[in-house]
Design an enzyme around this catalytic site. Structure first.
Site, PDB file in Angstrom:
ATOM      1  N   SER A 230       0.849  -1.189   0.000  1.00 32.11           N
ATOM      2  CA  SER A 230       0.000   0.000   0.000  1.00 32.11           C
ATOM      3  C   SER A 230       0.883   1.236   0.000  1.00 32.11           C
ATOM      4  O   SER A 230       2.045   1.187   0.396  1.00 32.11           O
ATOM      5  CB  SER A 230      -0.895   0.015   1.242  1.00 32.11           C
ATOM      6  OG  SER A 230      -1.613   1.237   1.318  1.00 32.11           O
ATOM      7  N   HIS A 231       0.311   2.335  -0.407  1.00 35.66           N
ATOM      8  CA  HIS A 231       1.013   3.619  -0.347  1.00 35.66           C
ATOM      9  C   HIS A 231       1.153   4.098   1.098  1.00 35.66           C
ATOM     10  O   HIS A 231       1.906   5.023   1.366  1.00 35.66           O
ATOM     11  CB  HIS A 231       0.263   4.668  -1.178  1.00 35.66           C
ATOM     12  CG  HIS A 231       0.482   4.490  -2.636  1.00 35.66           C
ATOM     13  ND1 HIS A 231      -0.026   3.431  -3.345  1.00 35.66           N
ATOM     14  CD2 HIS A 231       1.184   5.247  -3.522  1.00 35.66           C
ATOM     15  CE1 HIS A 231       0.345   3.534  -4.603  1.00 35.66           C
ATOM     16  NE2 HIS A 231       1.078   4.622  -4.734  1.00 35.66           N
TER      17      HIS A 231
END
Length: 135
Positions: A13-14
């Site tokens: 994920s970012h």
């Protein structure tokens, strides 16, 4: 599944917090799951983004010889993983980018890997999440 081998799961994920939370959710919904799961979120300095170094470390940490399923949240994470796969030496042999919804796919992947599913079965379970209707 070969003796002692299990598919590992990496959630990219970012956001480090999002990656950790989805990993925790998936493991808990899998009844505690036995599949090795690692998160690779954000950048090494704690910012938003993706890091090939964090992804490579996470993949190495869950590699048990049966492949590694990598699920990602947003477009540039896909590009990062595809670039790493093209390089050929940053990810364990048998690492695979899985096209699946991030949260629902993670749950399906962890459940299936935890009961001994091979990489194809883990990928299929994660991808089935596209068919989950919420209406």
């Amino acid at each position: 599944m070969s003796e002692g081998k299990q598919v590992g799961i990496v959630l990219v994920s970012h956001s480090a917090e999002v990656a950790r939370s989805v990993a925790e959710l998936a493991v808990r919904l899998a009844g505690g799951g036995t599949a090795p799961v690692a998160s690779a979120g954000g950048t090494p300095d704690g910012g938003l983004g993706t890091s090939s170094e964090l992804i490579a470390a996470a993949a190495a940490s869950v590699d048990r010889g049966a492949g590694v399923a990598i699920l990602v949240d947003l477009g540039s994470a896909v590009l990062t993983v595809k670039s790493m796969m093209a390089e050929g030496d940053e990810l364990p042999e048998g690492a695979r980018l899985v096209d699946a919804p991030f949260v629902e796919g993670a749950v399906g992947a962890v459940v299936t890997a935890s009961v001994g599913g091979d990489l194809d079965a883990v990928e299929a379970a994660a991808a089935e999440a596209y068919d989950y209707r919420k209406e």
